[in-house]
Scaffold this motif. Structure first.
Motif, PDB file in Angstrom:
ATOM      1  N   PRO A  95     -98.562  55.827  26.494  1.00 21.63           N
ATOM      2  CA  PRO A  95     -98.152  54.611  27.203  1.00 21.63           C
ATOM      3  C   PRO A  95     -98.040  54.869  28.705  1.00 21.63           C
ATOM      4  O   PRO A  95     -97.540  55.911  29.125  1.00 21.63           O
ATOM      5  N   LYS A  96     -98.550  53.945  29.485  1.00 22.33           N
ATOM      6  CA  LYS A  96     -98.634  54.020  30.945  1.00 22.33           C
ATOM      7  C   LYS A  96     -99.625  55.094  31.416  1.00 22.33           C
ATOM      8  O   LYS A  96     -99.648  55.435  32.597  1.00 22.33           O
ATOM      9  N   GLN A 135     -99.850  49.437  28.308  1.00 21.96           N
ATOM     10  CA  GLN A 135     -99.800  49.394  29.772  1.00 21.96           C
ATOM     11  C   GLN A 135    -100.600  50.544  30.398  1.00 21.96           C
ATOM     12  O   GLN A 135    -100.133  51.242  31.299  1.00 21.96           O
ATOM     13  N   ARG A 136    -101.835  50.721  29.898  1.00 23.11           N
ATOM     14  CA  ARG A 136    -102.705  51.760  30.417  1.00 23.11           C
ATOM     15  C   ARG A 136    -103.526  51.248  31.589  1.00 23.11           C
ATOM     16  O   ARG A 136    -103.664  50.039  31.780  1.00 23.11           O
ATOM     17  N   SER A 137    -104.110  52.178  32.352  1.00 20.60           N
ATOM     18  CA  SER A 137    -104.897  51.823  33.531  1.00 20.60           C
ATOM     19  C   SER A 137    -106.232  52.567  33.513  1.00 20.60           C
ATOM     20  O   SER A 137    -106.334  53.663  32.975  1.00 20.60           O
ATOM     21  N   LEU A 147    -105.853  48.391  26.849  1.00 23.10           N
ATOM     22  CA  LEU A 147    -105.048  48.626  28.036  1.00 23.10           C
ATOM     23  C   LEU A 147    -103.700  47.913  27.969  1.00 23.10           C
ATOM     24  O   LEU A 147    -102.665  48.482  28.319  1.00 23.10           O
ATOM     25  N   ILE A 148    -103.735  46.675  27.516  1.00 26.04           N
ATOM     26  CA  ILE A 148    -102.554  45.815  27.626  1.00 26.04           C
ATOM     27  C   ILE A 148    -101.377  46.323  26.814  1.00 26.04           C
ATOM     28  O   ILE A 148    -100.238  46.422  27.311  1.00 26.04           O
ATOM     29  N   ARG A 176    -103.261  56.875  32.429  1.00 24.13           N
ATOM     30  CA  ARG A 176    -104.368  56.454  33.294  1.00 24.13           C
ATOM     31  C   ARG A 176    -105.644  57.205  32.927  1.00 24.13           C
ATOM     32  O   ARG A 176    -105.634  58.431  32.801  1.00 24.13           O
TER      33      ARG A 176
END
Length: 333
Positions: A250-251, A275-277, A271-272, A253
């Motif tokens: 989670p989170k 909360q990935r980037s 991604l959603i 990148r």
């Protein structure tokens, strides 16, 4: 007159070439080339893979050399200074990005090998801000690849605040990836290497990886689900991107520096939910490059290099095209 090696057509042989550089501009330095690394981007420009090469073309953007002349406005580099020159050879020095220290994001930044002649030559010129002086305890013979491959993978570590406590992965153990493993190990991270070549496992471990995963093993990818805070992709081929996104925590990148020729297919829900980037970056600014060189000198980080005489440039290109380079080629002037 500058003596160089130029290709006159896509996939053509390099032949001796001379050109008159004109008067040295006040903001420029002229560098006597001691060596120049060979990067896959040089092949892309020589072969017009990106569609905007101009012939005759003189590639070469991993230059190590000696400042032999400087313009009247240059105050920070002495004659005789040993410097490196990478992908960028100029920036405007007045736009918001330059004034913020992000010279690498300058909208009018000049490339060393696009629309001008690069470092496969006896001399090359650049704006002085992009001629970065080497630390005295850094091995200049191996330093050329740091000015493209090195700073390409070091820049995102700084830009995205990768932490020593992070679990990170490097996708691809090649010219860029083998440097990324060294950087991230010395940064303090727990490092995993993804490679499709089992023969590289021992080398990856010796360069700083704590773990190696065969990227062709789908079960291994599944076991790594939710593991990584940061993935640095150095590959330039299409892969199963959702599977790699699934290995992010989670989170986490996923950051690419590989010039992938096709669009990356990334489902939004991958991604959603966590909360990935996904991001990308070019080479770093001069200040970041200086920090990288100091970091390399402090920790003994260097590219694994093979050396060819500059006169054997065609042999070196064929060696790289054949996928035999381990891991960066340097042409010695």
């Amino acid at each position: 007159m500058i003596k160089a090696y130029a290709a006159n057509e896509a996939k053509g042989e390099f032949k001796p070439f001379e050109y008159e550089p004109g008067e040295l501009r006040p903001e420029q330095v002229e560098i006597k080339v001691h060596s120049c690394g060979l990067c896959h981007s040089d092949i892309s420009i020589a072969d017009n893979e990106w569609g905007f090469s101009q012939y005759p073309v003189v590639p070469g953007h991993e230059v190590i050399g000696e400042v032999i002349a400087r313009g009247d406005h240059v105050k920070h580099l002495d004659i005789g200074a040993i410097v490196g020159l990478g992908w960028f050879s100029g920036s405007c020095m007045h736009c918001l990005q330059c004034m913020s220290g992000n010279h690498n994001l300058c909208p009018s930044a000049e490339s060393t090998i696009l629309g001008r002649h690069g470092g496969f030559a006896d001399r090359v010129r650049c704006n002085a801000e992009w001629a970065i002086e080497l630390p005295t305890d850094l091995d200049a013979a191996k330093a050329g690849p740091l000015f493209c491959g090195g700073i390409t993978v070091f820049n995102p570590i700084v830009e995205f605040d990768v932490k020593p406590t992070d679990r990170v992965a490097v996708l691809g153990v090649g010219g860029l990836g083998h440097l990324a493993l060294q950087f991230l190990n010395k940064w303090g991270c727990e490092v995993t290497a993804f490679s499709s070549n089992p023969a590289k496992e021992a080398e990856a471990l010796s360069m700083g990886a704590h773990h190696v995963i065969n990227s062709k093993d789908s079960s291994a990818l599944e076991k790594a689900a939710g593991s990584f805070d940061f993935i640095l992709s150095t590959v330039n081929v299409e892969l199963d991107w959702p599977s790699y996104l699934g290995t992010l925590a989670p989170k986490g990148r996923f950051h690419t520096v590989g010039a992938i020729p096709t669009p990356m297919s990334i489902p939004a829900f991958s991604l959603i939910g966590a909360q990935r980037s996904v991001s990308g970056s070019p080479l770093g600014a001069p200040a970041t490059t200086t920090r990288m060189l100091e970091f390399c000198a402090r920790h003994g980080i260097a590219a694994v290099t093979e050396h060819f005489p500059m006169a054997k440039i065609n042999d070196a290109f064929e060696h790289l095209r054949a996928g035999k380079a381990r891991y960066r080629i340097v042409l010695d002037a």
